[in-house]
Write a protein that holds these residues in place. Structure first.
Motif, PDB file in Angstrom:
ATOM      1  N   VAL A   1      11.185  39.600  -8.361  1.00 33.84           N
ATOM      2  CA  VAL A   1       9.842  40.171  -8.233  1.00 33.84           C
ATOM      3  C   VAL A   1       9.280  39.767  -6.876  1.00 33.84           C
ATOM      4  O   VAL A   1       9.230  38.575  -6.548  1.00 33.84           O
ATOM      5  N   ILE A   2       8.891  40.754  -6.092  1.00 37.17           N
ATOM      6  CA  ILE A   2       8.339  40.511  -4.762  1.00 37.17           C
ATOM      7  C   ILE A   2       6.872  40.906  -4.753  1.00 37.17           C
ATOM      8  O   ILE A   2       6.507  42.002  -5.173  1.00 37.17           O
ATOM      9  N   GLY A   3       6.048  39.985  -4.271  1.00 38.22           N
ATOM     10  CA  GLY A   3       4.617  40.225  -4.218  1.00 38.22           C
ATOM     11  C   GLY A   3       4.163  40.675  -2.847  1.00 38.22           C
ATOM     12  O   GLY A   3       4.917  41.295  -2.093  1.00 38.22           O
ATOM     13  N   SER A   4       2.930  40.360  -2.510  1.00 37.61           N
ATOM     14  CA  SER A   4       2.356  40.797  -1.247  1.00 37.61           C
ATOM     15  C   SER A   4       3.023  40.104  -0.062  1.00 37.61           C
ATOM     16  O   SER A   4       3.543  38.994  -0.175  1.00 37.61           O
ATOM     17  N   LYS A   5       3.029  40.786   1.079  1.00 40.19           N
ATOM     18  CA  LYS A   5       3.566  40.264   2.339  1.00 40.19           C
ATOM     19  C   LYS A   5       5.026  39.837   2.216  1.00 40.19           C
ATOM     20  O   LYS A   5       5.474  38.878   2.843  1.00 40.19           O
ATOM     21  N   LEU A   6       5.786  40.580   1.394  1.00 40.57           N
ATOM     22  CA  LEU A   6       7.219  40.341   1.193  1.00 40.57           C
ATOM     23  C   LEU A   6       7.515  38.953   0.637  1.00 40.57           C
ATOM     24  O   LEU A   6       8.620  38.432   0.782  1.00 40.57           O
ATOM     25  N   LYS A   7       6.552  38.336  -0.009  1.00 39.40           N
ATOM     26  CA  LYS A   7       6.756  37.016  -0.594  1.00 39.40           C
ATOM     27  C   LYS A   7       7.379  37.153  -1.976  1.00 39.40           C
ATOM     28  O   LYS A   7       6.869  37.869  -2.830  1.00 39.40           O
ATOM     29  N   VAL A   8       8.484  36.461  -2.183  1.00 39.34           N
ATOM     30  CA  VAL A   8       9.158  36.517  -3.480  1.00 39.34           C
ATOM     31  C   VAL A   8       8.364  35.690  -4.484  1.00 39.34           C
ATOM     32  O   VAL A   8       8.079  34.513  -4.265  1.00 39.34           O
ATOM     33  N   ALA A   9       7.993  36.318  -5.593  1.00 43.17           N
ATOM     34  CA  ALA A   9       7.201  35.645  -6.623  1.00 43.17           C
ATOM     35  C   ALA A   9       8.080  34.968  -7.671  1.00 43.17           C
ATOM     36  O   ALA A   9       7.755  33.887  -8.166  1.00 43.17           O
ATOM     37  N   SER A  10       9.209  35.609  -8.007  1.00 42.25           N
ATOM     38  CA  SER A  10      10.099  35.026  -9.013  1.00 42.25           C
ATOM     39  C   SER A  10      11.478  35.656  -8.945  1.00 42.25           C
ATOM     40  O   SER A  10      11.660  36.744  -8.408  1.00 42.25           O
ATOM     41  N   GLY A  11      12.440  34.951  -9.516  1.00 45.38           N
ATOM     42  CA  GLY A  11      13.798  35.458  -9.660  1.00 45.38           C
ATOM     43  C   GLY A  11      14.307  35.053 -11.026  1.00 45.38           C
ATOM     44  O   GLY A  11      14.057  33.920 -11.465  1.00 45.38           O
ATOM     45  N   THR A  12      15.001  35.954 -11.709  1.00 39.22           N
ATOM     46  CA  THR A  12      15.397  35.710 -13.102  1.00 39.22           C
ATOM     47  C   THR A  12      16.892  35.947 -13.312  1.00 39.22           C
ATOM     48  O   THR A  12      17.462  36.899 -12.775  1.00 39.22           O
ATOM     49  N   ALA A  13      17.498  35.070 -14.095  1.00 39.07           N
ATOM     50  CA  ALA A  13      18.889  35.237 -14.517  1.00 39.07           C
ATOM     51  C   ALA A  13      18.889  35.457 -16.025  1.00 39.07           C
ATOM     52  O   ALA A  13      19.203  34.550 -16.810  1.00 39.07           O
TER      53      ALA A  13
END
Length: 232
Positions: A89-101
């Protein structure tokens, strides 16, 4: 969809983030070669062996580096496990908010020969929450109820996650999280769930290895099943 078309579709998926940077964007990555690898320290492995406990891969998790028999009880826990990353999940300003496995799990399995009893704890469907600075997982004590997305680790970002473009048409996400520390919630779950002896509790305060994430525009054939793992 042929390989070339699928590759360009994946590139378009990543580059499309720039156009929607004002709002969160969920990127499915289960069809890409995207992996998170957790590597344990020698101290972790020695502590596990001391209490006759092993960690085993479940679901889509896999052994990334094999282990060797411990010196105390001869148990074997792999040095590193890999988890296919299924969603970013990528939020504002190309900042990654989360990653899930989603679909990956680890089973902590302990046998107490004195009581002739086996206990266990499952961690599944891991999520790195960058806003909270924590790793989360569905946590289930053997025979008990699941605590959904319980905080399990705090971490230090040794190499922060970054979206990089490399000519020509190569986009990668890479990061290293080290100094993983068990949260109070996971400590309590391990103490109760696998019935750790009192002498072993101090070992829960030592760093619990590292996590390395690599996501690239390279197709995974077949795609990983992203269905959440359900502990039995």
């Amino acid at each position: 969809m042929n390989t070339t078309t699928a590759r360009f579709a994946a590139i378009a998926l990543f580059t499309g983030v720039a156009a929607t940077s004002a709002q969160a964007l969920t990127l499915p990555t289960n069809a890409l070669v995207a992996n998170s690898v957790q590597a344990f320290t020698p101290d972790n492995l020695a502590a596990l062996d001391l209490v006759n406990m092993v960690i085993e891969a479940r679901g889509t998790a896999y052994v990334a580096k094999a282990g060797t028999p411990g010196e105390s009880n001869g148990t074997v826990t792999p040095v590193a496990f890999g988890f296919p990353i299924t969603r970013v999940v990528i939020g504002s300003k190309l900042k990654v908010a989360s990653g899930t496995a989603s679909g990956a799990a680890l089973f902590f399995n302990r046998y107490d020969p004195d009581a002739d009893k086996r206990t266990g704890l499952t961690l599944a469907n891991f999520t790195i929450d960058y806003n909270r600075g924590q790793v989360l997982a569905d946590t289930t004590i053997l025979g008990g109820k699941t605590q959904v997305q319980m905080p399990i680790y705090d971490y230090t970002a040794a190499s922060p996650l970054a979206l990089k473009y490399k000519f020509p048409l190569r986009i990668v996400l890479n990061e290293v999280l080290n100094d993983l520390r068990l949260t109070p919630e996971l400590k309590a779950a391990l103490i109760n769930g696998v019935e750790l002896p009192e002498f072993a509790i101090p070992a829960l305060d030592i760093p619990f290895g590292s996590l390395t994430q690599d996501i690239g525009v390279k197709l995974r054939v077949p795609a990983v099943n992203a269905r959440p793992y359900v502990a039995k």
